[in-house]
Scaffold this motif. Structure first.
Motif, PDB file in Angstrom:
ATOM      1  N   LEU A   1     -37.513  -2.052 -14.078  1.00  8.13           N
ATOM      2  CA  LEU A   1     -36.268  -1.937 -14.824  1.00  8.13           C
ATOM      3  C   LEU A   1     -35.287  -3.014 -14.397  1.00  8.13           C
ATOM      4  CD1 LEU A   1     -35.708   1.943 -14.697  1.00  8.13           C
ATOM      5  CD2 LEU A   1     -36.911   0.612 -16.435  1.00  8.13           C
ATOM      6  N   GLY A   2     -34.444  -3.429 -15.320  1.00 12.79           N
ATOM      7  CA  GLY A   2     -33.331  -4.293 -14.973  1.00 12.79           C
ATOM      8  C   GLY A   2     -32.234  -3.486 -14.317  1.00 12.79           C
TER       9      GLY A   2
ATOM     10  N   PRO B   1     -36.090  -7.445 -11.175  1.00 14.23           N
ATOM     11  CA  PRO B   1     -35.197  -6.983 -12.241  1.00 14.23           C
ATOM     12  C   PRO B   1     -34.569  -8.127 -13.024  1.00 14.23           C
ATOM     13  CG  PRO B   1     -34.166  -6.709 -10.111  1.00 14.23           C
ATOM     14  CD  PRO B   1     -35.579  -7.110  -9.842  1.00 14.23           C
ATOM     15  N   THR B   2     -34.612  -9.337 -12.457  1.00  8.50           N
ATOM     16  CA  THR B   2     -34.005 -10.491 -13.126  1.00  8.50           C
ATOM     17  C   THR B   2     -34.976 -11.659 -13.093  1.00  8.50           C
ATOM     18  OG1 THR B   2     -31.845  -9.749 -12.308  1.00  8.50           O
ATOM     19  CG2 THR B   2     -31.960 -11.951 -13.263  1.00  8.50           C
ATOM     20  N   GLY B   3     -35.817 -11.740 -14.136  1.00  7.48           N
ATOM     21  CA  GLY B   3     -36.794 -12.822 -14.191  1.00  7.48           C
ATOM     22  C   GLY B   3     -36.167 -14.167 -14.460  1.00  7.48           C
ATOM     23  N   VAL B   4     -35.073 -14.177 -15.196  1.00  2.00           N
ATOM     24  CA  VAL B   4     -34.338 -15.404 -15.482  1.00  2.00           C
ATOM     25  C   VAL B   4     -32.878 -15.018 -15.701  1.00  2.00           C
ATOM     26  CG1 VAL B   4     -34.882 -15.251 -17.945  1.00  2.00           C
ATOM     27  CG2 VAL B   4     -34.194 -17.442 -16.976  1.00  2.00           C
ATOM     28  N   PRO B   5     -31.937 -15.727 -15.090  1.00  2.00           N
ATOM     29  CA  PRO B   5     -30.521 -15.362 -15.255  1.00  2.00           C
ATOM     30  C   PRO B   5     -29.970 -15.875 -16.580  1.00  2.00           C
ATOM     31  CG  PRO B   5     -30.728 -17.228 -13.754  1.00  2.00           C
ATOM     32  CD  PRO B   5     -32.130 -16.816 -14.107  1.00  2.00           C
TER      33      PRO B   5
ATOM     34  N   VAL C   1     -33.143  -9.468 -17.283  1.00  5.20           N
ATOM     35  CA  VAL C   1     -34.447  -9.666 -17.927  1.00  5.20           C
ATOM     36  C   VAL C   1     -35.529  -9.286 -16.912  1.00  5.20           C
ATOM     37  CG1 VAL C   1     -35.954 -11.298 -19.115  1.00  5.20           C
ATOM     38  CG2 VAL C   1     -33.468 -11.552 -19.284  1.00  5.20           C
ATOM     39  N   PRO C   2     -35.908  -8.004 -16.837  1.00  7.16           N
ATOM     40  CA  PRO C   2     -36.948  -7.619 -15.869  1.00  7.16           C
ATOM     41  C   PRO C   2     -38.265  -8.295 -16.215  1.00  7.16           C
ATOM     42  CG  PRO C   2     -36.515  -5.834 -17.414  1.00  7.16           C
ATOM     43  CD  PRO C   2     -35.457  -6.874 -17.650  1.00  7.16           C
ATOM     44  N   SER C   3     -38.987  -8.721 -15.199  1.00  9.95           N
ATOM     45  CA  SER C   3     -40.265  -9.393 -15.415  1.00  9.95           C
ATOM     46  C   SER C   3     -41.248  -8.987 -14.334  1.00  9.95           C
ATOM     47  CB  SER C   3     -40.097 -10.914 -15.449  1.00  9.95           C
ATOM     48  OG  SER C   3     -39.701 -11.403 -14.187  1.00  9.95           O
ATOM     49  N   VAL C   4     -42.524  -9.045 -14.684  1.00 14.80           N
ATOM     50  CA  VAL C   4     -43.605  -8.734 -13.748  1.00 14.80           C
ATOM     51  C   VAL C   4     -44.704  -9.765 -13.927  1.00 14.80           C
ATOM     52  CG1 VAL C   4     -43.125  -6.253 -13.756  1.00 14.80           C
ATOM     53  CG2 VAL C   4     -44.786  -7.203 -15.370  1.00 14.80           C
ATOM     54  N   MET C   5     -45.514  -9.941 -12.893  1.00 17.27           N
ATOM     55  CA  MET C   5     -46.628 -10.879 -12.960  1.00 17.27           C
ATOM     56  C   MET C   5     -47.938 -10.129 -12.753  1.00 17.27           C
ATOM     57  SD  MET C   5     -47.342 -14.460 -10.916  1.00 17.27           S
ATOM     58  CE  MET C   5     -47.568 -13.669  -9.324  1.00 17.27           C
TER      59      MET C   5
ATOM     60  N   PHE D   1     -44.769 -11.053 -17.816  1.00 19.57           N
ATOM     61  CA  PHE D   1     -44.186 -10.311 -18.928  1.00 19.57           C
ATOM     62  C   PHE D   1     -42.694 -10.123 -18.669  1.00 19.57           C
ATOM     63  CE2 PHE D   1     -48.623  -8.998 -19.034  1.00 19.57           C
ATOM     64  CZ  PHE D   1     -48.918  -9.063 -20.382  1.00 19.57           C
ATOM     65  N   ALA D   2     -41.891 -10.226 -19.722  1.00 20.93           N
ATOM     66  CA  ALA D   2     -40.451 -10.055 -19.589  1.00 20.93           C
ATOM     67  C   ALA D   2     -39.918  -9.273 -20.781  1.00 20.93           C
ATOM     68  CB  ALA D   2     -39.749 -11.408 -19.491  1.00 20.93           C
ATOM     69  N   SER D   3     -38.941  -8.416 -20.523  1.00 21.69           N
ATOM     70  CA  SER D   3     -38.239  -7.670 -21.570  1.00 21.69           C
ATOM     71  C   SER D   3     -36.818  -8.207 -21.648  1.00 21.69           C
ATOM     72  CB  SER D   3     -38.225  -6.171 -21.248  1.00 21.69           C
ATOM     73  OG  SER D   3     -37.493  -5.443 -22.220  1.00 21.69           O
ATOM     74  N   ALA D   4     -36.444  -8.723 -22.821  1.00 20.43           N
ATOM     75  CA  ALA D   4     -35.162  -9.433 -22.944  1.00 20.43           C
ATOM     76  C   ALA D   4     -34.344  -8.921 -24.117  1.00 20.43           C
ATOM     77  CB  ALA D   4     -35.408 -10.934 -23.108  1.00 20.43           C
ATOM     78  N   HIS D   5     -33.038  -8.972 -23.946  1.00 23.01           N
ATOM     79  CA  HIS D   5     -32.104  -8.637 -25.012  1.00 23.01           C
ATOM     80  C   HIS D   5     -30.901  -9.566 -24.884  1.00 23.01           C
ATOM     81  CE1 HIS D   5     -29.221  -5.511 -27.023  1.00 23.01           C
ATOM     82  NE2 HIS D   5     -29.590  -6.481 -27.855  1.00 23.01           N
TER      83      HIS D   5
END
Length: 383
Positions: free
Chosen positions: A176-177, A201-205, A211-215, A226-230
């Protein structure tokens, strides 16, 4: 009367030309809204063409037809893989055959979420301030055999409801972010069936919700991030909206932390979420130019507009599933989830051993072909 019609025609031409501005220039009100509606400009041109034909004003009619064609050109990106080769029936049949082969081969022991087999299903949804129906999200994830679930505009209450609905049993791992003042409607999250090797929780500022991301290492030579962005909606800040979209391009390259050990591994990035933009926006095309491909454009089986969910028409494209090279997309479709003002977007992603072809009709390489600014040319020459 003709003077008024010519004025309207000129205004329509100016309107559709806004989508050709350099990336970042669209980050000024009211340009994001005006550009978002350009896919419907063909209606105005069609009406003017009918009027011009009825009045037998042939020069005016010819100009309106040019404008009509120009307003429809970008839509061809959703039906053509490039500007020269249409997505013919033969190509469609080939894709269907490939899909059937995936569905039938080793079906007794392998499901689409087995990433080691090279194909899996993903799902993204804007949850509208945490009001989306948790039971329907879990049911849709089961129905579509989802391996990676990306949700935006989450609330702590909805996360609890998802847990009670059995989401954590279906997806044992999540990232989660962190909720913050920059959240636009809520925080973002990722749920996975496969254990990731790392997560943040922050793959890219970017100036928006985290933007939560996992590898995940999916093969002996390939990692997928993978990243979830809005991204922020323009009414919150047009400048942050544009910079957030463009800023997601940093995910196309592996982070120093992921390459610190010096491993020679292929890096693939997948971004899913509500990006509040479409290929009509220069900022979004700049994101594509950083190395990403859009699942809907890659499949080239038509548009999949996602907002607003309560209207059958008109709808606009806001939600996306993006990925970098060595991957392709199929079975892209939208899903209705009660409580959300967006339709969910789902797709099957497949690893390939060749680079993903650029959709020239979408101008994915734009605007890198533009000449550099004078200051940039001067800096380049000094080097």
């Amino acid at each position: 009367m003709m003077i008024a019609l010519w004025v309207i025609l000129v205004l329509l031409l100016v309107w559709i030309s806004l989508s050709e501005l350099p990336a970042g220039w669209d980050g000024h009100a009211p340009l994001p809204y005006m550009i978002a509606l350009t896919p419907f400009a063909w209606i105005g041109f069609a009406v003017l063409a009918v009027i011009g034909g009825c009045l037998q004003e042939w020069p005016f009619f010819a100009c309106t037809m040019i404008g009509l064609i120009a307003s429809l050109l970008r839509k061809t990106a959703y039906w053509m893989n490039n500007l020269k080769t249409p997505n013919t029936g033969e190509l469609i049949a080939k894709k269907l055959a490939q899909r059937d082969a995936h569905n039938t081969s080793d079906s007794a022991t392998t499901s689409p979420h087995d990433m080691s087999r090279g194909h899996f299903n993903v799902f993204t949804l804007n949850c509208r301030f945490g009001r989306a129906n948790a039971q329907e999200i879990v049911a849709a994830a089961k129905q579509h055999d989802i391996a990676v679930l990306a949700l935006q505009e989450l609330s702590e209450k909805l996360v609890g409801e998802l847990h009670d609905a059995g989401l954590d049993e279906l997806f044992p791992y999540h990232q989660l972010g962190d909720p913050s003042v920059d959240d636009n409607g809520g925080f973002n999250g990722l749920w996975l069936r496969v254990e990731p090797t790392s997560g943040t929780p922050t793959g890219v500022p970017i100036p928006a919700a985290d933007v939560p991301s996992v590898m995940l290492p999916v093969t002996s030579t390939t990692n997928i991030v993978f990243a979830s962005a809005h991204t922020k909606s323009p009414q919150r800040s047009c400048k942050d909206w544009s910079s957030g979209i463009i800023g997601l391009g940093a995910l196309a390259k592996p982070s120093p932390a992921n390459t610190a050990q010096g491993e020679e591994r292929e890096h693939i990035a997948v971004i899913m979420g509500d990006l509040n933009s479409s290929i009509a926006h220069p900022s979004f095309r700049k994101l594509l130019a950083s190395g990403f491909h859009d699942a809907t454009l890659t499949e080239a089986q038509g548009e999949h507009p996602t907002f607003p969910s309560w209207l059958a028409w008109p709808r606009i494209v806001l939600d996306h599933i993006l990925f970098t090279d060595f991957m392709t997309a199929s079975n892209v479709q939208t899903v209705k989830i009660e409580g959300s003002d967006h339709l969910a977007l789902t797709a099957t992603l497949t690893l390939t051993d060749t680079k993903t072809a650029v959709n020239a009709a979408a101008r994915e390489s734009w605007p890198s072909a533009l000449p550099p600014r004078p200051s940039a040319r001067k800096a380049a020459s000094s080097n």
